[in-house]
Design a protein around this motif. Structure first.
Motif, PDB file in Angstrom:
ATOM      1  N   UNK A  41       1.426  -1.168  -0.118  1.00 29.40           N
ATOM      2  CA  UNK A  41      -0.190   0.299   0.013  1.00 29.40           C
ATOM      3  C   UNK A  41       1.167   1.545   0.073  1.00 29.40           C
ATOM      4  N   UNK A  42       0.382   2.193  -0.073  1.00 27.53           N
ATOM      5  CA  UNK A  42       0.419   4.160  -0.453  1.00 27.53           C
ATOM      6  C   UNK A  42       1.412   3.741   1.127  1.00 27.53           C
ATOM      7  N   UNK A  43       1.981   5.014   1.857  1.00 27.90           N
ATOM      8  CA  UNK A  43       2.321   5.542   2.233  1.00 27.90           C
ATOM      9  C   UNK A  43       1.207   6.476   2.994  1.00 27.90           C
ATOM     10  N   UNK A  44       0.536   6.520   4.167  1.00 25.92           N
ATOM     11  CA  UNK A  44      -0.876   7.507   3.992  1.00 25.92           C
ATOM     12  C   UNK A  44      -0.488   7.995   5.957  1.00 25.92           C
ATOM     13  N   UNK A  45      -1.104   9.428   5.846  1.00 22.62           N
ATOM     14  CA  UNK A  45      -0.680  10.005   6.826  1.00 22.62           C
ATOM     15  C   UNK A  45      -1.882   9.334   8.165  1.00 22.62           C
TER      16      UNK A  45
END
Length: 122
Positions: A41-45
């Protein structure tokens, strides 16, 4: 230099406290963000706190369970994570940028620590 630590293996419903430690500069003047990245997955805040310590903000997925705070004496920003869920499993990163703001994009941050792995599993 930023360093994130405190990750580990915890059962669902458990707690962990992550810390972001700065060396070589003081975090007082920086907005600090926590991000996470799960496999594939993408990096998320996750959360951020401004340099004034006002308006700590959270992603809806962690609101009410995670708390971000500063410890200026230790030059750290901590992320207290309670009631952890398997979907919280990820590598957690802290990041810093000078100034004030609610900053939720990784591109808005200038400095990054190495990640610390959080695994929530029974």
């Amino acid at each position: 230099q930023l360093q994130a630590f405190g990750g580990g293996l915890v059962q669902p419903g458990g707690s962990l406290r992550l810390s972001c430690l700065a060396s070589g500069f003081t975090l007082d003047y920086y907005t600090i963000g926590w991000f996470r990245q799960a496999p594939g997955k993408e990096r998320e805040w996750v959360s951020c706190i401004s340099s004034s310590s006002s308006s700590p903000t959270y992603d809806d997925s962690v609101k009410g369970r995670f708390t971000i705070s500063r410890d200026n004496g230790k030059n750290t920003v901590d992320l207290q994570m309670n009631n952890l869920k398997p979907e919280d499993t990820a590598v957690y990163y802290c990041a810093a940028v000078i100034g004030i703001g609610v900053l939720t994009s990784p591109r808005q941050y200038d400095y990054w620590g190495q990640g610390t792995l959080v695994t929530v599993s029974s």
